[in-house]
Design a protein around this motif. Sequence first.
Motif, PDB file in Angstrom:
ATOM      1  N   GLU A   1      -0.748 -19.533   8.961  1.00  6.03           N
ATOM      2  CA  GLU A   1      -0.694 -18.521  10.011  1.00  6.03           C
ATOM      3  C   GLU A   1      -1.587 -17.337   9.632  1.00  6.03           C
ATOM      4  OE1 GLU A   1       0.777 -18.825  12.873  1.00  6.03           O
ATOM      5  OE2 GLU A   1       1.603 -20.800  12.369  1.00  6.03           O
ATOM      6  N   ARG A   2      -2.577 -17.057  10.454  1.00 10.34           N
ATOM      7  CA  ARG A   2      -3.510 -15.974  10.157  1.00 10.34           C
ATOM      8  C   ARG A   2      -2.982 -14.616  10.600  1.00 10.34           C
ATOM      9  NH1 ARG A   2      -8.350 -17.249  13.437  1.00 10.34           N
ATOM     10  NH2 ARG A   2      -9.336 -15.532  12.295  1.00 10.34           N
ATOM     11  N   VAL A   3      -1.955 -14.609  11.448  1.00  8.30           N
ATOM     12  CA  VAL A   3      -1.387 -13.363  11.973  1.00  8.30           C
ATOM     13  C   VAL A   3       0.030 -13.190  11.440  1.00  8.30           C
ATOM     14  CG1 VAL A   3      -0.718 -12.090  14.042  1.00  8.30           C
ATOM     15  CG2 VAL A   3      -2.783 -13.532  14.068  1.00  8.30           C
ATOM     16  N   THR A   4       0.280 -12.089  10.733  1.00  4.26           N
ATOM     17  CA  THR A   4       1.610 -11.786  10.201  1.00  4.26           C
ATOM     18  C   THR A   4       2.161 -10.556  10.913  1.00  4.26           C
ATOM     19  OG1 THR A   4       1.021 -12.683   8.014  1.00  4.26           O
ATOM     20  CG2 THR A   4       2.952 -11.231   8.146  1.00  4.26           C
ATOM     21  N   ASP A   5       3.177 -10.771  11.747  1.00 10.09           N
ATOM     22  CA  ASP A   5       3.807  -9.698  12.516  1.00 10.09           C
ATOM     23  C   ASP A   5       5.088  -9.275  11.803  1.00 10.09           C
ATOM     24  OD1 ASP A   5       4.943  -7.981  14.324  1.00 10.09           O
ATOM     25  OD2 ASP A   5       4.910  -9.378  16.022  1.00 10.09           O
ATOM     26  N   LEU A   6       5.118  -8.069  11.254  1.00 14.13           N
ATOM     27  CA  LEU A   6       6.277  -7.574  10.526  1.00 14.13           C
ATOM     28  C   LEU A   6       7.274  -6.834  11.422  1.00 14.13           C
ATOM     29  CD1 LEU A   6       4.626  -6.372   7.193  1.00 14.13           C
ATOM     30  CD2 LEU A   6       5.748  -8.542   7.694  1.00 14.13           C
ATOM     31  N   GLY A   7       6.912  -6.595  12.674  1.00 14.00           N
ATOM     32  CA  GLY A   7       7.851  -6.035  13.634  1.00 14.00           C
ATOM     33  C   GLY A   7       8.218  -4.577  13.383  1.00 14.00           C
ATOM     34  N   THR A   8       8.978  -4.006  14.323  1.00 10.78           N
ATOM     35  CA  THR A   8       9.443  -2.625  14.237  1.00 10.78           C
ATOM     36  C   THR A   8      10.849  -2.536  14.832  1.00 10.78           C
ATOM     37  OG1 THR A   8       8.536  -2.083  16.411  1.00 10.78           O
ATOM     38  CG2 THR A   8       7.124  -1.669  14.517  1.00 10.78           C
ATOM     39  N   LYS A   9      11.490  -1.388  14.664  1.00 13.68           N
ATOM     40  CA  LYS A   9      12.793  -1.170  15.297  1.00 13.68           C
ATOM     41  C   LYS A   9      13.035   0.330  15.452  1.00 13.68           C
ATOM     42  CE  LYS A   9      15.586  -1.152  11.065  1.00 13.68           C
ATOM     43  NZ  LYS A   9      16.757  -1.748  10.371  1.00 13.68           N
ATOM     44  N   VAL A  10      13.927   0.668  16.368  1.00 16.08           N
ATOM     45  CA  VAL A  10      14.289   2.068  16.597  1.00 16.08           C
ATOM     46  C   VAL A  10      15.322   2.508  15.570  1.00 16.08           C
ATOM     47  CG1 VAL A  10      15.394   3.691  18.194  1.00 16.08           C
ATOM     48  CG2 VAL A  10      13.799   1.954  19.073  1.00 16.08           C
ATOM     49  N   SER A  11      15.054   3.610  14.890  1.00 15.41           N
ATOM     50  CA  SER A  11      16.055   4.258  14.044  1.00 15.41           C
ATOM     51  C   SER A  11      16.755   5.287  14.932  1.00 15.41           C
ATOM     52  CB  SER A  11      15.396   4.926  12.832  1.00 15.41           C
ATOM     53  OG  SER A  11      14.869   3.961  11.947  1.00 15.41           O
TER      54      SER A  11
END
Length: 375
Positions: A346-356
């Motif tokens: 996989e050439r794309v690594t999505d680490l994501g986000t979230k609301v604190s």
Amino acid sequence: MAQRTGCQDLASTRADKRPTLTDVARMAHCSPITASRAINTPGVVSADLRERVMAAVERLGYLPNLNARALASTRTHVVGVIVPSLAQHIFSDVLRGVYDAVQPTSLRVHLGNTHYDSAEEERLIGEFLRHKPAAMIVSGVDQSPLARSMLADAGCTVVQMMDLTADPIDRVVGFSHVEAGYIMTRHLIDQGYRRIGYLFLVGWMNTRSAGRLQGWKQALEEADLYDPSLLVTRTSEDLDRQLPRERGEVITPLHARAGLRELLTAKPKVDAVFCNNDPLALGVLFEAIAQGLRVPEDLGVAGFNDSDMILGAHPSLTSLRTPRYEIGFRAVEEALAVMQGQANPERVTDLGTKVSFRRSTDRLGQLSADHLSNV
């Protein structure tokens, strides 16, 4: 006129020039760096990809550049890392991840700062590549055509970071800023806010900031709440005329206070502000309190990045948590894996986000007293 084939089209753009590795990559539907691996180290790529690349090589009559291959074999243990700012805390966190990942290896980091200047980025890339680095790690996915071309032909692993794209030069590690902007705006809507402003005070509109703005707009349009007059944005020249900056690239809470005053004058019924970063969110919070506004009842305030600088704010500040340290660390890990012949398919690594989620947007009173005492 006879219909040209794909091979003829490629050749016609070059007249008397030989096919390049970029031509091979385009025909094989992969990046030049991946095509180079398929040719020079076929064991590290899939059989299907190897077959596509070799078919393109044969069809185009591509001849590998033996001089470039010789240069590649003399690569150093340097990892070139290029960021747009050293004045912003977010890149300090990214660099901590980079240095921690490099520490147990034989690699060493050469660091460059572009100051958000594309010409300076091009110069740094050219300078770093002359030292034959083992890998290049660059911020963003919006490099100029020249910078992208130099990186694509670098002959080493290239990792873009901090953003996402479906078409990385080689590999990319980050998160979607469009999704992040959407998630935070959706959070504000779910908390009962309806006139949600966006504060964007900065001298450069890179793809990351533009993505957050796009996510804000998308969420409001879906809820039939979008009002373009709720956007406050200023260039660095505007900011310097209104309130001179003494710290170069840094946008301070003072700029945000002026921005909120402007927004409240134009839209006195605004009930929430999503800020492009945490220093702006602090400034909006300070100005809201100075004007006697209750946060979160009269005005919700949300930041971006969830940095340490907002700890201790009262009321506590909601912010969009971004994986800055993890991005730097994973960027090095991705480069190391390729160098060791263990590349992630996989050439794309999505680490994501979230609301604190904290008190500054808790309009519905959902947070418990125990929770509030810990934030």
